[in-house]
Design a protein around this motif. Structure first.
Motif, PDB file in Angstrom:
ATOM      1  N   SER A   1      -9.879   3.217  10.221  1.00 55.00           N
ATOM      2  CA  SER A   1     -10.117   2.154   9.245  1.00 55.00           C
ATOM      3  C   SER A   1     -11.401   1.408   9.567  1.00 55.00           C
ATOM      4  O   SER A   1     -11.933   1.510  10.678  1.00 55.00           O
TER       5      SER A   1
ATOM      6  N   GLY B   1      -8.358   5.130   1.129  1.00 54.66           N
ATOM      7  CA  GLY B   1      -7.933   3.959   0.378  1.00 54.66           C
ATOM      8  C   GLY B   1      -8.779   2.765   0.777  1.00 54.66           C
ATOM      9  O   GLY B   1      -9.338   2.724   1.877  1.00 54.66           O
TER      10      GLY B   1
ATOM     11  N   ASP C   1      -7.635  10.691  -0.333  1.00 49.46           N
ATOM     12  CA  ASP C   1      -7.968  10.814   1.087  1.00 49.46           C
ATOM     13  C   ASP C   1      -8.270   9.455   1.708  1.00 49.46           C
ATOM     14  O   ASP C   1      -7.940   9.205   2.868  1.00 49.46           O
TER      15      ASP C   1
ATOM     16  N   ARG D   1      -8.002   5.682   6.054  1.00 50.01           N
ATOM     17  CA  ARG D   1      -7.650   7.063   5.717  1.00 50.01           C
ATOM     18  C   ARG D   1      -6.154   7.095   5.447  1.00 50.01           C
ATOM     19  O   ARG D   1      -5.336   6.712   6.293  1.00 50.01           O
ATOM     20  N   THR D   2      -5.795   7.547   4.272  1.00 48.88           N
ATOM     21  CA  THR D   2      -4.403   7.440   3.845  1.00 48.88           C
ATOM     22  C   THR D   2      -3.461   8.230   4.758  1.00 48.88           C
ATOM     23  O   THR D   2      -2.350   7.787   5.045  1.00 48.88           O
ATOM     24  N   LYS D   3      -3.902   9.393   5.219  1.00 52.63           N
ATOM     25  CA  LYS D   3      -3.041  10.213   6.076  1.00 52.63           C
ATOM     26  C   LYS D   3      -2.730   9.488   7.382  1.00 52.63           C
ATOM     27  O   LYS D   3      -1.570   9.445   7.828  1.00 52.63           O
TER      28      LYS D   3
ATOM     29  N   LEU E   1       0.832  -1.209   0.000  1.00 53.49           N
ATOM     30  CA  LEU E   1       0.000   0.000   0.000  1.00 53.49           C
ATOM     31  C   LEU E   1       0.864   1.255   0.000  1.00 53.49           C
ATOM     32  O   LEU E   1       0.565   2.222  -0.715  1.00 53.49           O
TER      33      LEU E   1
ATOM     34  N   SER F   1      -3.095  12.104  -5.322  1.00 56.20           N
ATOM     35  CA  SER F   1      -3.174  11.666  -3.933  1.00 56.20           C
ATOM     36  C   SER F   1      -4.640  11.408  -3.601  1.00 56.20           C
ATOM     37  O   SER F   1      -5.541  11.932  -4.265  1.00 56.20           O
TER      38      SER F   1
ATOM     39  N   ARG G   1      -0.421   6.428   6.808  1.00 55.21           N
ATOM     40  CA  ARG G   1       0.988   6.791   6.625  1.00 55.21           C
ATOM     41  C   ARG G   1       1.690   6.995   7.967  1.00 55.21           C
ATOM     42  O   ARG G   1       2.886   6.744   8.094  1.00 55.21           O
TER      43      ARG G   1
ATOM     44  N   LEU H   1       0.694   4.170  -2.938  1.00 56.33           N
ATOM     45  CA  LEU H   1       0.410   5.575  -2.620  1.00 56.33           C
ATOM     46  C   LEU H   1       1.576   6.469  -3.032  1.00 56.33           C
ATOM     47  O   LEU H   1       1.370   7.570  -3.569  1.00 56.33           O
TER      48      LEU H   1
ATOM     49  N   CYS I   1      -8.079  -1.322   0.509  1.00 53.58           N
ATOM     50  CA  CYS I   1      -7.294  -2.473   0.080  1.00 53.58           C
ATOM     51  C   CYS I   1      -8.254  -3.643  -0.098  1.00 53.58           C
ATOM     52  O   CYS I   1      -8.981  -4.005   0.831  1.00 53.58           O
TER      53      CYS I   1
END
Length: 232
Positions: free
Chosen positions: A131, A102, A100, A182-184, A85, A98, A187, A89, A104
């Motif tokens: 998530s 994702g 906001d 949430r991708t932020k 992932l 980019s 990360r 990204l 999977c």
């Protein structure tokens, strides 16, 4: 909020050769994940992360995007989902895109439907969760399990010896289908299973771990039953 569906499908599979594109009830099993993601209409991008040219071509044929192949270092047995992932990204950001949110999605999860993804996506967007994970109840209470030691059978949790099954707390396990995140936040944590996680409880008949050919046959039987019931 922009959203990407990432379907993880490497080429190597030892227990079931070419597992991710093996025919399942009439079409490659990965097709179910792709079609559910596209049909949900909730993603700006539906892509497949793979190291395999044949998988790539099949994915493209069913409408997914494969803008790049997975790196060699993430194509082995020990690459984690989180590693994949992160790579996806990062590669999209290099291309000026980019997202906001994702999602999977596993390529061997034919019980995923567009409606299920829409329901999960709505629930997730309306929450403040990091998530969302589909879970399924254990079919038998884990608190009543046995262990074998010195060839003898013993209760692992003897304190529950005389507790009725219906009086035990219900426990759940990962359905192994998809994960909204949430991708932020991802990360920062690097983990889909920790933090503020909300569940989506799914029926046991719509879940099947597929690790061997017997599992595969059971999954096909379950899928046919679900198809007869829902008309998918």
């Amino acid at each position: 909020m922009s959203a990407i569906a990432i379907i993880t499908a490497r080429g190597g599979s030892k227990r079931i050769p070419r597992k991710n594109i093996k025919e399942f009830c009439g079409k490659p099993i990965i097709a179910y994940s792709i079609e559910a993601a596209i049909g949900s209409g909730i993603f700006d991008e539906v892509m497949v992360s793979t190291d395999d040219e044949e998988i790539s071509q099949i994915a493209l044929g069913y409408g997914a995007k494969v803008p790049f192949l997975r790196s060699e270092k993430l194509s082995g047995d020990y690459a984690t989902t989180s590693d994949v992932l992160f790579e996806v990204l990062d590669e999209y950001e290099k291309r000026g895109q980019s997202f906001d949110i994702g999602c999977c999605i596993y390529p061997t999860a034919p019980f995923i439907t567009s409606d299920k993804l829409k329901e999960a996506g709505t629930r997730f967007r309306e929450s403040d969760a990091d998530s969302l994970i589909p879970v399924v109840p254990f079919s038998y209470p884990p608190q009543r399990c046995f262990v074998i030691s010195d060839d003898k059978l013993n209760f692992k949790y003897p304190e529950y010896l005389n507790t009725r099954s219906q009086d035990l707390e219900k426990e759940y396990h990962d359905a192994g289908q998809f994960y909204f995140f949430r991708t932020k936040n991802f990360r920062k944590s690097g983990n889909l299973l920790l933090g503020n996680v909300i569940p989506m409880v799914v029926d046991e008949m719509e879940v099947q771990d597929i690790d061997n050919l017997t599992d595969w046959q059971i999954a096909e039987l379950k899928y046919k039953l679900m198809a007869d019931k829902t008309g998918i």
